[in-house]
Write a protein that holds these residues in place. Structure first.
Motif, short mmCIF file in Angstrom:
data_model
loop_
_atom_site.label_atom_id
_atom_site.label_comp_id
_atom_site.label_asym_id
_atom_site.label_seq_id
_atom_site.Cartn_x
_atom_site.Cartn_y
_atom_site.Cartn_z
N ARG A 41 55.23 -11.02 12.73
CA ARG A 41 54.81 -9.69 13.16
C ARG A 41 55.92 -8.90 13.86
N HIS A 42 56.81 -9.61 14.55
CA HIS A 42 57.76 -8.92 15.43
C HIS A 42 59.19 -8.94 14.88
N ASN A 44 62.22 -7.91 16.92
CA ASN A 44 63.23 -8.29 17.90
C ASN A 44 62.81 -9.57 18.63
N GLU A 46 64.54 -11.81 20.09
CA GLU A 46 65.25 -12.08 21.35
C GLU A 46 64.48 -11.50 22.53
N ARG A 47 63.84 -10.34 22.31
CA ARG A 47 63.06 -9.75 23.41
C ARG A 47 61.91 -10.68 23.80
N LEU A 48 61.27 -11.29 22.80
CA LEU A 48 60.15 -12.19 23.09
C LEU A 48 60.65 -13.47 23.76
N LEU A 51 61.14 -12.69 27.30
CA LEU A 51 59.88 -12.66 28.04
C LEU A 51 59.47 -14.08 28.42
N ILE A 189 51.68 -8.73 23.21
CA ILE A 189 52.63 -9.06 24.27
C ILE A 189 51.96 -9.83 25.42
N PRO A 190 50.74 -9.41 25.90
CA PRO A 190 50.11 -10.21 26.96
C PRO A 190 49.92 -11.66 26.55
N LEU A 248 45.33 -9.83 30.30
CA LEU A 248 46.32 -9.99 31.36
C LEU A 248 47.01 -8.66 31.57
N SER A 249 46.84 -8.09 32.76
CA SER A 249 47.44 -6.80 33.07
C SER A 249 48.68 -6.99 33.92
N ALA A 250 49.64 -6.08 33.74
CA ALA A 250 50.84 -6.12 34.59
C ALA A 250 50.53 -5.62 35.99
N LYS A 251 49.29 -5.22 36.23
CA LYS A 251 48.94 -4.70 37.56
C LYS A 251 48.70 -5.81 38.58
N LYS A 289 56.54 -12.76 39.56
CA LYS A 289 56.26 -11.47 40.21
C LYS A 289 55.14 -11.60 41.25
N ASP B 39 53.29 0.71 33.09
CA ASP B 39 53.93 -0.29 33.95
C ASP B 39 54.89 -1.11 33.09
N LEU B 41 54.64 -3.99 31.70
CA LEU B 41 54.02 -4.54 30.50
C LEU B 41 53.80 -3.45 29.45
N VAL B 45 55.26 -3.28 25.69
CA VAL B 45 54.40 -3.13 24.51
C VAL B 45 54.88 -1.94 23.67
N GLU B 51 60.11 -1.10 17.96
CA GLU B 51 61.07 -1.99 17.28
C GLU B 51 60.47 -2.52 15.97
N ASN B 52 59.20 -2.89 16.02
CA ASN B 52 58.56 -3.44 14.83
C ASN B 52 58.40 -2.38 13.74
N ARG B 57 66.48 -2.41 17.34
CA ARG B 57 66.52 -3.17 18.59
C ARG B 57 66.83 -2.23 19.73
N GLU B 90 68.36 -12.50 11.72
CA GLU B 90 67.47 -11.36 11.52
C GLU B 90 67.51 -10.86 10.08
#
Lengths: 360, 93
Positions: A41-42, A44, A46-48, A51, A189-190, A248-251, A289, B39, B41, B45, B51-52, B57, B90
């Motif tokens: 699905r994704h 990039n 490296e970004r994941l 994370l 992402i969550p 899951l919220s970033a809040k 965090k 925020d 997150l 997202v 990116e997708n 990138r 990639e």
């Protein structure tokens, strides 16, 4: 806390057993295992990976070997595996905790079983009774749904019970197998963050009422629950056909920063205490965090939450079991002097917090 | 606004309304954090979604110059026009 007769009815925490399942995978092994799935699905990756590394967890102990997870597709398959592993790990941790407390299963009057990662009826506490042989009149309180706060809340509710039955002994058993809730097909992402943070583990705290013989360990002087209104979507599950899909919220760190200082100060003030009076802080290992938010909001020194940080790095966030892992480490590694105060605190879905005041 | 930027704007609108449950308008002048209330997150997202969709990138360095929705649309459009060389893995399907 004194009774009307002037006697201290605070129960004590005699021991905390901890157990991790046998299948360890480092964070890099887990990233490698997830990478192919993410690539469907994704773009990039490296970004994941970043994370996953950002949660600062070194690895996780898993209920099953890594290769056993992909075939688990349905809720039933995942939950059946959960029941088997939860019962095994639960038995391990109960025996370990009772040995450490120098007690037998026959001396247990009440079992509080907490989890948020699987469901069972009869509940796991009943299955444990058949394995370790609790008495036939032992009382059972299975608690589902409190999430990460349930370790602290379970101790608080057990202490409430023991004030009413001061000759009794209670167990708080937390078994969380977060890996068996993972929705592999959820590439949000969550969920990817959750798959990097949460691990598997179990803990069992042994609490004895004030009138039970051989009291030792810190006493549970008081506790306080805090409910934050209108925060239902901060954390939790959406129950879907394939199981538990994480919310899951970033809040979360922001909520900690906004509330925990006032909550803790108010709680301590009820007992004539201030933060400076607290020698031992036992904080849930919510994530980097969340721990930073605890430190900032409560103005804690750099090494004050050292045991929470170490637990997070070593095994990840074990949901309700995490704070009991930190409590167990505190009991065994800290040379606390009589009279010293401690605070155990955790937060979880609701959203809410539980604070427990301890005195050695 | 160039055609590519409009396409990116459409995708930003889709991500913040569908995936991040934003109920209000999405305009180029809006500040991502202050106005859209994203925020860390939410920003992740949004970045992953772009990116997708556009096979690009975005980096931390990129984020330094991005404050508004329009800034982000312009950055993504530029990156699509001049993509960063992909890493060997990639290039795999």
């Amino acid at each position: 806390m004194l009774s009307a007769s002037g006697q201290d009815r605070s129960p004590s925490i005699r021991a905390v057993g901890r157990a991790l399942p046998p299948h360890y995978a480092s964070q890099e092994q887990l990233i490698a295992a997830f990478r192919e799935l993410w690539a469907t699905r994704h773009f990039n990756l490296e970004r994941l990976e970043d994370l996953h590394r950002a949660v600062q967890v070194g690895g996780r102990h898993l209920a099953l070997p890594l290769e056993a997870y992909p075939p688990l597709v349905t809720f039933q398959q995942r939950n059946d595996a959960w029941i088997r592993s939860a019962t095994e790990l639960g038995e391990t941790v109960v025996r370990q905790a009772l040995d450490a407390a120098e007690l037998t299963p026959g001396e247990v009057d009440h079992v509080f079983f907490v989890t948020v990662t699987g469901i069972a009826t009869p509940s796991i506490d009943a299955r444990l009774a058949n394995r370790v042989r609790f008495r036939e009149d032992f009382k059972r309180t299975p608690l589902f749904g409190l999430g990460c706060v349930a370790g602290a809340a379970g101790v608080a509710r057990a202490a409430d019970y023991l004030r009413g039955f001061p000759e009794h002994t209670a167990l708080v058993i937390a078994v969380e197998l977060c890996s068996l809730t993972l929705q592999r097909e959820d590439l949000s992402i969550p969920n990817i963050i959750a798959s990097g943070l949460f691990g598997d583990g179990a803990a069992c705290a042994v609490l004895r009422g004030a009138a039970a013989p051989g009291a030792r360990g810190p006493r549970v002087v008081a506790s306080r629950s805090v409910f934050y209104p209108d925060t239902e979507r901060i954390m939790g599950w959406d129950v879907v056909d394939t199981g538990f899909k994480v919310v899951l919220s970033a809040k979360v760190p922001g909520l900690v920063k906004d509330h925990i200082r006032g909550n803790v100060d108010g709680f301590l003030a009820q007992h004539g205490l201030k933060r400076e009076d607290i020698r031992h802080w036992v904080a849930h290992t919510g994530g980097p965090k969340v721990l930073e938010a605890f430190e900032e909001a409560l103005e804690l020194g750099p090494s004050t939450l050292e045991r929470s940080w170490a637990s997070l790095r070593e095994v990840g966030n074990l949901s309700s079991a995490s704070v009991l892992f930190v409590l167990g480490e505190t009991l065994e590694s800290v040379r606390a002097r009589p009279g010293e105060w401690g605070v155990m605190m955790a937060m979880g879905p609701g959203f809410g917090a539980e604070m427990v005041l301890l005195r050695w | 606004m160039a055609e590519r930027e409009l396409e990116v704007m459409t995708e930003i609108h889709r991500i913040v309304t569908e995936e991040l449950e934003w109920k209000g308008a999405v305009e180029p002048s809006q500040d991502l954090i202050r106005d859209l209330q994203l925020d860390s997150l939410g920003l992740t997202v949004l970045a992953v979604g772009l990116e997708n969709r556009f096979r690009i990138r975005l980096s931390e360095e990129d984020a330094q110059g991005v404050r508004t929705v329009g800034d982000l649309a312009k950055l993504v459009a530029q990156r699509v026009a001049a993509p960063v060389e992909p890493q060997p893995e990639e290039a795999l399907p």
